[in-house]
Design a protein around this motif. Structure first.
Motif, PDB file in Angstrom:
ATOM      1  N   TRP A  31      31.631  33.189  72.663  1.00  0.00           N
ATOM      2  CA  TRP A  31      30.750  32.020  72.684  1.00  0.00           C
ATOM      3  C   TRP A  31      31.381  31.033  71.706  1.00  0.00           C
ATOM      4  CZ3 TRP A  31      26.395  30.634  75.413  1.00  0.00           C
ATOM      5  CH2 TRP A  31      25.576  29.635  74.874  1.00  0.00           C
TER       6      TRP A  31
ATOM      7  N   PHE B 270      21.830  36.589  71.207  1.00  0.00           N
ATOM      8  CA  PHE B 270      22.442  37.348  72.286  1.00  0.00           C
ATOM      9  C   PHE B 270      22.989  36.319  73.277  1.00  0.00           C
ATOM     10  CE2 PHE B 270      20.854  41.949  72.299  1.00  0.00           C
ATOM     11  CZ  PHE B 270      20.666  41.971  70.932  1.00  0.00           C
ATOM     12  N   ASP B 271      24.025  35.606  72.862  1.00  0.00           N
ATOM     13  CA  ASP B 271      24.551  34.504  73.660  1.00  0.00           C
ATOM     14  C   ASP B 271      25.289  35.040  74.880  1.00  0.00           C
ATOM     15  OD1 ASP B 271      23.624  32.400  72.001  1.00  0.00           O
ATOM     16  OD2 ASP B 271      25.228  32.840  70.577  1.00  0.00           O
ATOM     17  N   ARG B 272      24.936  34.513  76.061  1.00  0.00           N
ATOM     18  CA  ARG B 272      25.434  35.070  77.313  1.00  0.00           C
ATOM     19  C   ARG B 272      26.852  34.591  77.611  1.00  0.00           C
ATOM     20  NH1 ARG B 272      20.942  37.450  79.839  1.00  0.00           N
ATOM     21  NH2 ARG B 272      19.389  37.684  78.177  1.00  0.00           N
TER      22      ARG B 272
ATOM     23  N   THR C 137      27.222  39.654  76.473  1.00  0.00           N
ATOM     24  CA  THR C 137      26.905  38.732  75.392  1.00  0.00           C
ATOM     25  C   THR C 137      28.045  38.642  74.393  1.00  0.00           C
ATOM     26  OG1 THR C 137      26.036  40.346  73.814  1.00  0.00           O
ATOM     27  CG2 THR C 137      24.493  39.538  75.481  1.00  0.00           C
TER      28      THR C 137
ATOM     29  N   THR D 234      27.215  38.703  70.730  1.00  0.00           N
ATOM     30  CA  THR D 234      26.045  38.864  69.872  1.00  0.00           C
ATOM     31  C   THR D 234      26.432  38.636  68.424  1.00  0.00           C
ATOM     32  OG1 THR D 234      24.949  40.379  71.391  1.00  0.00           O
ATOM     33  CG2 THR D 234      24.265  40.470  69.091  1.00  0.00           C
TER      34      THR D 234
ATOM     35  N   TRP E 229      19.735  47.086  76.496  1.00  0.00           N
ATOM     36  CA  TRP E 229      21.064  46.604  76.139  1.00  0.00           C
ATOM     37  C   TRP E 229      21.900  47.765  75.588  1.00  0.00           C
ATOM     38  CZ3 TRP E 229      22.866  41.819  77.230  1.00  0.00           C
ATOM     39  CH2 TRP E 229      21.926  40.830  77.522  1.00  0.00           C
TER      40      TRP E 229
END
Length: 552
Positions: free
Chosen positions: A73, A315-317, A323, A325, A385
């Motif tokens: 991310w 928890f960025d996709r 993710t 994370t 998860w």
């Protein structure tokens, strides 16, 4: 199982072992890059494309640093000032995700286009900024193979006696295996700055006091609460609530935090950027460390008792139901206060620190997913998860690189400070631009005078516009290491480094460092003495961005 999982993962050297010397002592390269980070890869590729003989001497087994170890991310800031090989990397990522075969665990249209305030996928610019770890690693390896770059993996600098100096120049470096790498120009692309330090170059560790560079956001920041990584409601820090004689809960320091703007030797917290999956066919349960101790997370239970539930905010996709994370909240994946000696520690001590971080973070995830005292809604959701089974397969889904957010920082020809980031001053010799928030994670967790627990050190201050990074931030002071360039542990204050320390910027600076090395080789001069105007012309022709759009 956990000890097997992490056996080779450690990014610190094992004790010296005798190896066969595959490279003859007389072998020499135009450019020797020490460090297999994203910056190391880019510097080596650029040097090779310019026709120079080059080698990456990599302590790492896996290349790409954080970009290939969970940080998918991407912290970009203003994407318009990301150019050169840095932008090429994200273009190659975009090309990968154009293939239907790239979307194994979800359909492309299910992913959407959420990013860091802008598009995750820029179709017009043909770049993709959010990606899976293995994709980044594949792109880096592809770039190295195309440029025919020689890579020596798991080669650790002999920091005590492995740097041979010839006057002001580095003549060669020797690794713990006994291999020697001679070179004309050296680039330290490590997160720790080990080559820079071993060469006798000046550097700083920790936060400078305000008066050193006249910075508002440097030094101890008691009372400053940015982001959401602090205690919003009072939480008792003692083992027996209200009883100081019972002692402090784990993960809280008894040391006074210091006064506002005071300098210290503390370092902002490290963590691992986990790649998680909620696909039932690609999910590994969170492992239970051998050293697991639920008492280490008692403070988190007290935070839950205040009503805090924001566990899943970061928890960025990334593609394929995975993710990146990252840390979020007052008690999360950042292991606050357990890394202060890491920057200058021996390899053996670094190994211990890294293992402590693994045990802490794996234990945290296991605790939240399994301990019956954790609120049921959190336990239930977290149980859906797990570690992504198809990432970091040699280590059962655990990232191979700890997030060294900051270690040593060189004191070079030009020290970047918050004045640069806030456009209160500018350089006339830029070799790249930055734009991200001046971002420091928490540095310590302490007891307030009111008898509650609080975090300190988390800062987030936005630059008003993209800013220029000076060439002098890559070079040691004159009289020191005249053939060394440092694009990662560059010359910067703590708070300015909080903005510069982003993976796209490291790649930008590494590209510029390699082109500067080429010019220094052409002219036979010290890296501090190259013709900047010639460097500028070369960088612009190579796609680097050195000015805002309205500037000449």
């Amino acid at each position: 199982m956990v000890r097997i999982l992490t056996a080779w993962l450690l990014i610190v050297a094992a004790l010296p072992i005798t190896y066969s010397n595959e490279i003859a002592p007389s072998t020499s390269f135009d450019v020797v890059v020490y460090g297999g980070t994203s910056a190391g890869v880019v510097a080596a590729v650029q040097a090779a494309r310019l026709g120079r003989s080059v080698v990456i001497v990599a302590p790492e087994r896996k290349l790409g640093g954080l970009s290939a170890s969970g940080l998918g991310w991407t912290d970009t800031g203003d994407k318009s000032v990301i150019g050169g090989l840095s932008r090429e990397f994200y273009h190659r990522v975009w090309k990968h995700y154009q293939k239907p075969t790239a979307w194994k665990w979800q359909r492309r249209e299910e992913f959407g286009n959420r990013g860091q305030g802008t598009e995750a996928i820029d179709t017009q610019g043909r770049t993709q900024w959010i990606f899976e770890p293995h994709v980044a690693e594949e792109v880096f390896e592809e770039m190295l193979a195309e440029a025919d770059v020689r890579v020596e993996r798991e080669e650790w600098l002999d920091r005590a006696a492995g740097v041979e100096l010839a006057g002001k120049k580095i003549a060669s470096i020797r690794t713990l295996s006994g291999k020697t790498f001679a070179g004309k120009i050296f680039i330290d692309a490590t997160y720790e700055g080990d080559l820079m330090a071993a060469a006798g170059v000046d550097y700083h560790v920790g936060r400078e006091a305000r008066e050193v560079y006249g910075e508002e956001w440097n030094g101890v920041q008691v009372g400053v609460l940015h982001h959401k990584h602090y205690f919003e409601k009072p939480v008792d820090p003692y083992v027996v609530a209200g009883d100081p004689s019972s002692g402090l809960l784990p993960r809280i320091s008894a040391t006074p935090p210091g006064s506002r703007h005071e300098g210290d030797q503390r370092v902002q917290a490290y963590c691992f950027r986990m790649c998680l999956s909620n696909h039932p066919d690609n999910r590994l349960p969170f492992p239970r460390p051998e050293s697991y101790d639920p008492a280490q997370y008692e403070l988190l239970l007290r935070i839950f008792a205040t009503g805090w539930r924001d566990v899943f905010w970061k928890f960025d996709r990334v593609p394929n139901r995975k993710t990146d994370t990252n840390n979020h909240g007052p008690f999360s994946t950042d292991n606050i206060g357990f890394n202060y000696d890491y920057p200058e520690a021996s390899y053996e001590r670094r190994r211990e620190i890294i293992q402590e971080h693994i045990d802490y973070q794996q234990g945290l995830m296991y605790f939240m997913a399994n301990d019956p005292r954790v609120p049921e809604e959190i336990r239930t959701k977290l149980a859906s998860w797990g570690l992504a089974a198809d990432e970091f397969q040699e280590t059962n889904g655990w990232p191979h690189q700890i997030y060294v957010r900051e270690a040593r920082r060189m004191i070079g020809e030009y020290v970047a400070t918050e004045a640069d980031c806030l456009s209160q001053r500018t350089t006339d010799v830029p070799i790249g631009m930055g734009s991200y928030v001046m971002d420091s994670h928490n540095v310590q967790r302490y007891v307030t005078p009111e008898g509650t627990v609080q975090n300190e050190g988390d800062i987030g201050v936005h630059p008003p516009q993209p800013y220029k990074i000076a060439y002098g931030s890559l070079t040691p002071r004159k009289g020191q290491a005249s053939n060394l360039l440092v694009p990662v542990c560059l010359s910067s204050s703590h708070i300015a480094y909080g903005s510069i320390r982003m993976e796209p910027v490291f790649m930008i600076l590494a590209h510029s460092a390699a082109t500067a090395a080429d010019l220094a080789l052409d002219s036979g001069c010290a890296v501090q003495e190259i013709d900047y105007h010639e460097l500028r012309d070369r960088l612009l022709s190579e796609g680097q961005i050195l000015d805002l759009p309205h500037e000449p």
